[in-house]
Design a protein around this motif. Sequence first.
Motif: not given
Length: 399
Positions: A145-149, A89-98, A108-121
Amino acid sequence: MDQNAAGAGRRIGELPAGLEPDRSAETGGSMDVCEVYKVLHGMPETAHQEYRTSAFLAARLREMGFDVAEGVNGSTGVVGTLDSGRPGPVLGLRADMDALPFEREGKTCAIHACGHDANCAMVLTVAGRLARKNAFSGTLQVIFQPAEEGDGGSRSVIGSGLLSGLDEIAAIHLLESGDGRAGQASPAVYHCASSQIRARLLGVSAHGSKPHLGINAAEAAVLAANGLSAVHGDPALVHSLKVTQIVTAEGGLNTIPAEALMGIDLRCEDDREMERLAQKVRKVLECAAETAGAGLELQPITYGPAPVYSQAMRQSAADSIREVLGEQGLLRDVHTTVGEDFHYYAALLGCEAIYMGLGADVSPVLHHPDMCFDVRALEHGSEILSRFAEKRLCNMEER
């Protein structure tokens, strides 16, 4: 410097200065998930601006031997493909980056407050393990993936056509502490279909002393809000409907407002019930406008899909959690009113899907600018996801 501006002048695919692969986090071809997390946590970027993040992830995938596509569909998405050369099969593993945007000290600043950095890691680490073993069957696709938020993140990746052969897709995300603690994980997180509805009620302005000469758009909005509060869905299904905004046209307190804008948030864990609720919302707005004599401007009500999960994949997830955390670490399915654009993959591509949840002692809550968690939980999450992927790609005789 603005976190997002830092990568704006660089080409997609160009690794940012100072972020070359950290060889101290790599031993014998393996990567430490906590070290990868620290690198990603240090470069938060908001939706569709994940230039440094995507470049770092793409470079690591190339080192592992993946065929890598960057700048997917004109945005910052990354898709890495590794074909084992063996049927399967073709299996996809997806993580969001934003990351999320916040205001701090007037900036204005950007903060990884949802844990997308953890998902990517976690996903990157698992990709490295599978590539190193080279013992799986079929094809592994890693999707950053970009822009989940933001808007259209998953759909931008889907629209590229790179995932047209996908059979299965999986993801993992940190859980709120109320849903699971460190040392626990859930095989399935059931999100809700969600829609943010904007309605414009049009009246006629008049002096407050002569309301009969006008049509009060504010009263029409209040009538609609009261009607919406009486709308109920199936009590057996998780759902939520509430008015979130009523804004009238500018004017004095003695002026009948000619316009009122309404914001409505609607969520439900079942698409069919979501459609029924959406129809009720439209009917209430139409009746309120008609009763008040006001006009109504309302676009078609659209929403992100609710999840439909593969029970076979859920079983693989549960077995993997049990193997890593023991029976005591296996949580029940989690049901939440949070929306998640991951579910577009199954809805638009027709593939099977599962979305796991990882307990990590999140504090105080996700999306809080000071959100933190037990980073050591990522070791569990990476191991769970790795075993899950091996079950879906390696144990072909058991499927």
